[in-house]
Structure formats: structure tokens, C-alpha cells
Design a protein around this motif. Structure first.
Motif, PDB file in Angstrom:
ATOM      1  N   ILE A  79     -18.635   8.366 -32.063  1.00  0.00           N
ATOM      2  CA  ILE A  79     -20.052   8.249 -32.420  1.00  0.00           C
ATOM      3  C   ILE A  79     -20.673   7.040 -31.739  1.00  0.00           C
ATOM      4  O   ILE A  79     -21.778   7.097 -31.185  1.00  0.00           O
ATOM      5  N   GLY A  80     -19.947   5.929 -31.744  1.00  0.00           N
ATOM      6  CA  GLY A  80     -20.475   4.722 -31.089  1.00  0.00           C
ATOM      7  C   GLY A  80     -20.683   4.930 -29.606  1.00  0.00           C
ATOM      8  O   GLY A  80     -21.700   4.517 -29.040  1.00  0.00           O
ATOM      9  N   ASP A  81     -19.704   5.586 -28.937  1.00  0.00           N
ATOM     10  CA  ASP A  81     -19.837   5.836 -27.493  1.00  0.00           C
ATOM     11  C   ASP A  81     -21.022   6.741 -27.206  1.00  0.00           C
ATOM     12  O   ASP A  81     -21.811   6.497 -26.280  1.00  0.00           O
ATOM     13  N   ARG A  82     -21.142   7.797 -27.975  1.00  0.00           N
ATOM     14  CA  ARG A  82     -22.258   8.720 -27.752  1.00  0.00           C
ATOM     15  C   ARG A  82     -23.604   8.045 -28.029  1.00  0.00           C
ATOM     16  O   ARG A  82     -24.591   8.281 -27.337  1.00  0.00           O
ATOM     17  N   LEU A  83     -23.638   7.226 -29.061  1.00  0.00           N
ATOM     18  CA  LEU A  83     -24.867   6.501 -29.376  1.00  0.00           C
ATOM     19  C   LEU A  83     -25.246   5.551 -28.244  1.00  0.00           C
ATOM     20  O   LEU A  83     -26.406   5.470 -27.840  1.00  0.00           O
ATOM     21  N   ALA A  84     -24.224   4.837 -27.718  1.00  0.00           N
ATOM     22  CA  ALA A  84     -24.491   3.922 -26.600  1.00  0.00           C
ATOM     23  C   ALA A  84     -25.007   4.680 -25.381  1.00  0.00           C
ATOM     24  O   ALA A  84     -25.934   4.244 -24.698  1.00  0.00           O
ATOM     25  N   GLU A  85     -24.382   5.853 -25.103  1.00  0.00           N
ATOM     26  CA  GLU A  85     -24.837   6.664 -23.964  1.00  0.00           C
ATOM     27  C   GLU A  85     -26.275   7.141 -24.171  1.00  0.00           C
ATOM     28  O   GLU A  85     -27.083   7.149 -23.249  1.00  0.00           O
ATOM     29  N   THR A  86     -26.566   7.554 -25.409  1.00  0.00           N
ATOM     30  CA  THR A  86     -27.930   8.019 -25.704  1.00  0.00           C
ATOM     31  C   THR A  86     -28.941   6.893 -25.544  1.00  0.00           C
ATOM     32  O   THR A  86     -30.013   7.070 -24.953  1.00  0.00           O
ATOM     33  N   VAL A  87     -28.603   5.714 -26.053  1.00  0.00           N
ATOM     34  CA  VAL A  87     -29.507   4.565 -25.920  1.00  0.00           C
ATOM     35  C   VAL A  87     -29.698   4.201 -24.451  1.00  0.00           C
ATOM     36  O   VAL A  87     -30.817   3.935 -24.002  1.00  0.00           O
ATOM     37  N   ASP A  88     -28.584   4.196 -23.695  1.00  0.00           N
ATOM     38  CA  ASP A  88     -28.693   3.901 -22.255  1.00  0.00           C
ATOM     39  C   ASP A  88     -29.550   4.933 -21.542  1.00  0.00           C
ATOM     40  O   ASP A  88     -30.372   4.591 -20.688  1.00  0.00           O
ATOM     41  N   ALA A  89     -29.346   6.210 -21.885  1.00  0.00           N
ATOM     42  CA  ALA A  89     -30.134   7.267 -21.243  1.00  0.00           C
ATOM     43  C   ALA A  89     -31.614   7.109 -21.560  1.00  0.00           C
ATOM     44  O   ALA A  89     -32.480   7.254 -20.685  1.00  0.00           O
ATOM     45  N   GLN A  90     -31.904   6.799 -22.831  1.00  0.00           N
ATOM     46  CA  GLN A  90     -33.305   6.598 -23.194  1.00  0.00           C
ATOM     47  C   GLN A  90     -33.887   5.371 -22.498  1.00  0.00           C
ATOM     48  O   GLN A  90     -35.036   5.378 -22.044  1.00  0.00           O
ATOM     49  N   ALA A  91     -33.089   4.316 -22.394  1.00  0.00           N
ATOM     50  CA  ALA A  91     -33.573   3.115 -21.700  1.00  0.00           C
ATOM     51  C   ALA A  91     -33.830   3.408 -20.230  1.00  0.00           C
ATOM     52  O   ALA A  91     -34.839   2.978 -19.660  1.00  0.00           O
ATOM     53  N   ARG A  92     -32.916   4.165 -19.603  1.00  0.00           N
ATOM     54  CA  ARG A  92     -33.118   4.528 -18.194  1.00  0.00           C
ATOM     55  C   ARG A  92     -34.361   5.400 -18.030  1.00  0.00           C
ATOM     56  O   ARG A  92     -35.140   5.223 -17.086  1.00  0.00           O
TER      57      ARG A  92
END
Length: 280
Positions: A79-92
């Protein structure tokens, strides 16, 4: 009868090595699961983790039932990895959108600047062209107004200036005569204003024009007059017709150049006309 011996007391179960009793007991499964769900709920409150956490929680097949603690940890890591990826994707995505908006605004500003510069250049060019046309028109008008024409087209001088004869009261000719049949068109030699138009005694029907340079011209012995006092005339304007009125021996045009409108202020009309570009 056999005697019955009491059984020996059963030894107490041995305590597992390394495990202490009392307040240091390991949390139960229910307590650990509650902590895990509390962490997930906290992430879900951000509005981002909810969609990521759901699939992970909805996959009970992946749990290791033999080790619930390890299975929960893996879920938390996923969950943490997916959340980090989602946050990074949104930031990008946000950075990309901001960069695109900045590039678009910059391009629009450059386009506006280029359009404004093109408009300014076009207006300056048009203004320059208008000024040049106006200047050319003024110059053409100035040349036209300063151009002199012969009073009789295609004629010649039949009697020169200051010729001697008893026909003139002064004893000499005060102007020049242009050969012309009666009814020939007479033109103003240049730009000016009519100051006399009518009978002039020995000159017959005559016209006197004050020229734009301050001199005067006279046209005598006319058969008819086509202008009036105060009227503006330009070079070549027809002002009357030649004739034989006044003191004459035949039809012709008497032309004088003067420094004033009065008789006796005559100047050489040939030199006068030549000074204005006419070769007579």
C-alpha cells in the motif's frame, strides 16, 4: 485386594524459552489487525490512498495465514509503495500541466508581442506612405501653381516691347502683342486673383490679374471676358477671348507685365515670362 496408590502429580507444563509472562505478552491478532486498519484509514483520509488500499485489502488469498503478522506487513508495504507511486504520478502530472501552461502563456505573450510589433511596423509604413503621397501632392500642386503658360497657345509675338509708334500715347509699346484671330481663347499665364475685369479705355475690354508672386499681368483688346473681380485663377485657365476692342488696327492680344495694377508700371514681358520658364 490390591491397594490403590495415588497417582503422582502431573508436572506443570514447561514455559517456552525466551518467552516471558505478564505485561510483556505479544499483542493478539485482533489488536495487530486493528492497528493495521487504523494506519490504512489514516492514509485514506488524504483522499489518495483509498483507491490503492482497496485492492490490497480485497485480496485475502495473498495472506499468509500461517503468519498473520508478516502478511499484514506485506500489505502495508504494498500500500505504501502504491501510494508513493500515485503521489509521484500526480506530482509529475501537476508539474507537466504547470510547465505546459507556462509554455502556452509564454507562446501567447510572444505571439501578442509579435502581432503588436507587426501592427506598429505596418502603421508606421502606412503613415510614411501617406506622408510621402501628401508631400508629392503638395509638390505637384506647387509646381502646377508656379508653372506659367503662354496667354495664347501656338502663337507668336507680332509686336515687341517698347516698339516705337505714334499709335501709342506714350510713344512706345508698353507690352507685347500676340498674333491671334478674333475669338481665340486667352489663358491666365499663372496663378493669381482678378483685380480688374471690364472696359479699359484704349485697351478695350481688359483683365488685370495680381499674380501669386506679387506682380501683375494685363490682357487687352478682348472680345469677351469670362472672369470677374476677386476670382482666383490658375495657370491655363481661360479668362476670355481675343478681339479688336479699344485702340487697335486689327485683332490680337495685348499682354503686359507690371509691378502694380496701374498704367506706367510696366516691365519687360518677355523677360518676365522667361523668368518663369517660358521661352517666347
Amino acid at each position: 485386594m490390591a491397594s490403590i496408590r495415588p497417582s503422582a502429580p502431573t508436572p506443570a507444563a514447561a514455559k517456552p524459552a525466551g518467552k516471558s509472562a505478564g505485561r510483556h505478552r505479544r499483542p493478539g491478532r485482533l489488536a495487530r489487525s486493528g492497528a493495521q486498519f487504523g494506519s490504512i484509514a489514516t492514509l485514506a483520509a488524504t483522499g489518495i490512498a483509498a483507491t490503492v488500499a482497496a485492492p490490497a485489502l480485497a485480496a485475502p488469498a495473498e495472506r499468509n495465514t500461517s503468519d498473520p503478522e508478516a502478511s499484514g506487513l506485506r500489505q502495508a508495504v504494498v500500500i505504501g509503495d502504491r501510494l508513493a507511486e500515485t503521489v509521484d504520478a500526480q506530482a509529475r502530472a501537476q508539474r507537466g500541466a504547470a510547465e505546459a501552461a507556462e509554455a502556452r502563456a509564454k507562446a501567447e505573450a510572444q505571439a501578442r508581442k509579435a502581432a503588436e510589433e507587426a501592427r506598429r511596423v505596418a502603421e508606421a509604413k502606412a503613415e510614411k506612405e501617406r506622408a510621402e503621397r501628401a508631400r508629392a501632392a503638395r509638390e505637384a500642386e506647387r509646381k502646377r501653381l508656379n508653372t506659367f503658360v503662354p496667354p495664347i497657345s501656338g502663337s507668336y509675338i507680332s509686336t515687341g516691347y517698347q516698339s516705337s509708334s505714334g499709335l501709342w500715347s506714350s510713344g512706345s509699346h508698353t507690352g507685347i502683342d500676340f498674333h491671334a484671330a478674333s475669338g481665340t481663347a486667352v489663358h491666365a499665364v499663372g496663378t493669381g486673383t482678378v483685380v480688374e475685369a471690364g472696359w479699359g479705355g484704349s485697351y478695350g475690354n481688359n483683365i488685370v490679374i495680381k499674380m501669386s508672386d506679387g506682380t501683375y499681368t494685363q490682357y487687352g483688346h478682348l472680345s469677351s471676358i469670362a472672369v470677374s473681380v476677386g476670382q482666383k485663377v490658375t495657370p491655363g485657365r481661360q479668362i476670355g477671348l481675343s478681339g479688336a476692342t479699344g485702340n487697335v488696327t486689327g485683332p490680337h492680344l495685348h499682354f503686359e507685365a507690371r509691378t502694380s495694377p496701374d498704367y506706367g508700371s510696366d516691365i519687360d514681358p518677355v523677360a518676365y515670362l522667361r523668368s518663369h520658364g517660358l521661352n517666347v
